[in-house]
Motif scaffolding. Structure first.
Motif, PDB file in Angstrom:
ATOM      1  N   LYS A 159     110.217  -6.920 -74.304  1.00  0.00           N
ATOM      2  CA  LYS A 159     109.714  -6.463 -75.612  1.00  0.00           C
ATOM      3  C   LYS A 159     110.736  -6.704 -76.720  1.00  0.00           C
ATOM      4  O   LYS A 159     110.817  -5.954 -77.692  1.00  0.00           O
ATOM      5  N   GLU A 160     111.492  -7.786 -76.568  1.00  0.00           N
ATOM      6  CA  GLU A 160     112.466  -8.180 -77.593  1.00  0.00           C
ATOM      7  C   GLU A 160     111.906  -9.261 -78.515  1.00  0.00           C
ATOM      8  O   GLU A 160     112.421  -9.459 -79.606  1.00  0.00           O
ATOM      9  N   ARG A 161     110.864  -9.923 -78.047  1.00  0.00           N
ATOM     10  CA  ARG A 161     110.282 -11.015 -78.826  1.00  0.00           C
ATOM     11  C   ARG A 161     108.777 -10.837 -78.929  1.00  0.00           C
ATOM     12  O   ARG A 161     108.087 -10.738 -77.909  1.00  0.00           O
ATOM     13  N   LEU A 162     108.297 -10.803 -80.164  1.00  0.00           N
ATOM     14  CA  LEU A 162     106.860 -10.691 -80.410  1.00  0.00           C
ATOM     15  C   LEU A 162     106.307 -12.107 -80.435  1.00  0.00           C
ATOM     16  O   LEU A 162     106.637 -12.891 -81.322  1.00  0.00           O
ATOM     17  N   VAL A 163     105.467 -12.418 -79.465  1.00  0.00           N
ATOM     18  CA  VAL A 163     105.014 -13.795 -79.260  1.00  0.00           C
ATOM     19  C   VAL A 163     103.759 -14.113 -80.061  1.00  0.00           C
ATOM     20  O   VAL A 163     103.706 -15.099 -80.781  1.00  0.00           O
ATOM     21  N   ARG A 164     102.713 -13.262 -79.951  1.00  0.00           N
ATOM     22  CA  ARG A 164     101.462 -13.587 -80.637  1.00  0.00           C
ATOM     23  C   ARG A 164     100.577 -12.359 -80.811  1.00  0.00           C
ATOM     24  O   ARG A 164     100.331 -11.619 -79.865  1.00  0.00           O
TER      25      ARG A 164
END
Length: 267
Positions: A159-164
């Motif tokens: 949950k460190e990178r918001l993908v889409r």
């Protein structure tokens, strides 16, 4: 008599719904088309696929995603290299599947999809894999070690990178969760209801086109600064109000990208 007729109608309705739902197990990549008759490809609304899928199979899924297929569960499927091109590209090039990846333009332009559950084995997702899916409300994950889904929005497992964020998700305001350090390219692209975004102090990078097509009016920043590239539409720089922490307005105004906003205020 009326009760009998009503019961019959209800049973008929349920039968039609179940007739539109299907689970297909594929033993060999490239054979999905032989498992789903052409007549069903234009009528199915819900489908689960189990097994290896290559470009030929994705081509079939895309055909169905442009017809009536609203709910697609690929949690137990595996994407493998090979098969036909599933999407033509410019200059006589084409898009092909890659092992354990939702590659470029994977579901691009599939207007029927409302819900997609990605394969548990997928390790990476192209930034345009879900672009131009105007009715997509949720991207789901079941038991993936690589991704998670929070309210239908796709993140990496940490949950460190918001993908889409799916394009049809009805958001007017959204607060990016604490701990997110990066917002991927095109992450909110086409979310035409999004008017306000709150960015946590952990954010350090907002990639190109992350908020393209979003009519943002308020951008609330809890970080002191972050790289943003071409994350916002040209019109947003003039219309949006950027709210930053006390004492940081001058820093924002000196950073490339942020310095294009006309209104930066401290709070």
């Amino acid at each position: 008599m009326k009760k009998v007729i009503l019961t019959f109608v209800c049973l008929l309705t349920v039968s039609v719904i179940w007739a539109q739902q299907k689970t297909v197990t594929v033993s060999d990549a490239g054979t999905l088309g032989s498992r789903i008759p052409a007549s069903e490809r234009t009528s199915l609304t819900s489908l689960k696929v189990v097994g290896p899928l290559n470009g030929s199979d994705v081509k079939v899924l895309r055909e169905m995603g442009k017809a009536k297929l609203a709910d697609l569960d690929l949690s137990e499927a595996t994407i493998v290299k090979g098969g036909e091109s599933y999407y033509p590209l410019e200059e006589d090039k084409s898009a092909y599947t890659e092992d354990n990846r939702l590659s470029t333009l994977f579901f691009y332009g599939c207007g029927a999809f409302r819900s997609i559950t990605i394969p548990n084995s997928v390790q990476s997702v192209s930034n345009d894999a879900f672009s131009s899916c105007p009715n997509l409300v949720e991207i789901n994950v079941k038991n993936s070690p690589f991704f998670v889904s929070v309210d239908g929005i796709l993140f990496n497992s940490e949950k460190e990178r918001l993908v889409r964020c799916p394009q049809a998700k009805k958001l007017e305001t959204y607060e990016v969760p604490r701990g997110v350090i990066e917002i991927y390219p095109s992450a909110f692209r086409g979310v035409s209801t999004l008017k306000s975004i709150t960015l946590p102090g952990s954010i350090w990078s907002i990639s190109d086109f992350a908020f393209s097509g979003c009519p943002l009016q308020t951008i609330r920043c809890h970080m002191t600064r972050a790289s943003i590239g071409m994350a916002f539409d040209e019109a947003t720089y003039g219309s949006a109000r950027v709210i930053v922490p006390q004492g940081s307005a001058s820093d924002f105004k000196s950073v490339e990208g942020w310095n294009r906003f006309k209104t930066i205020v401290e709070e």
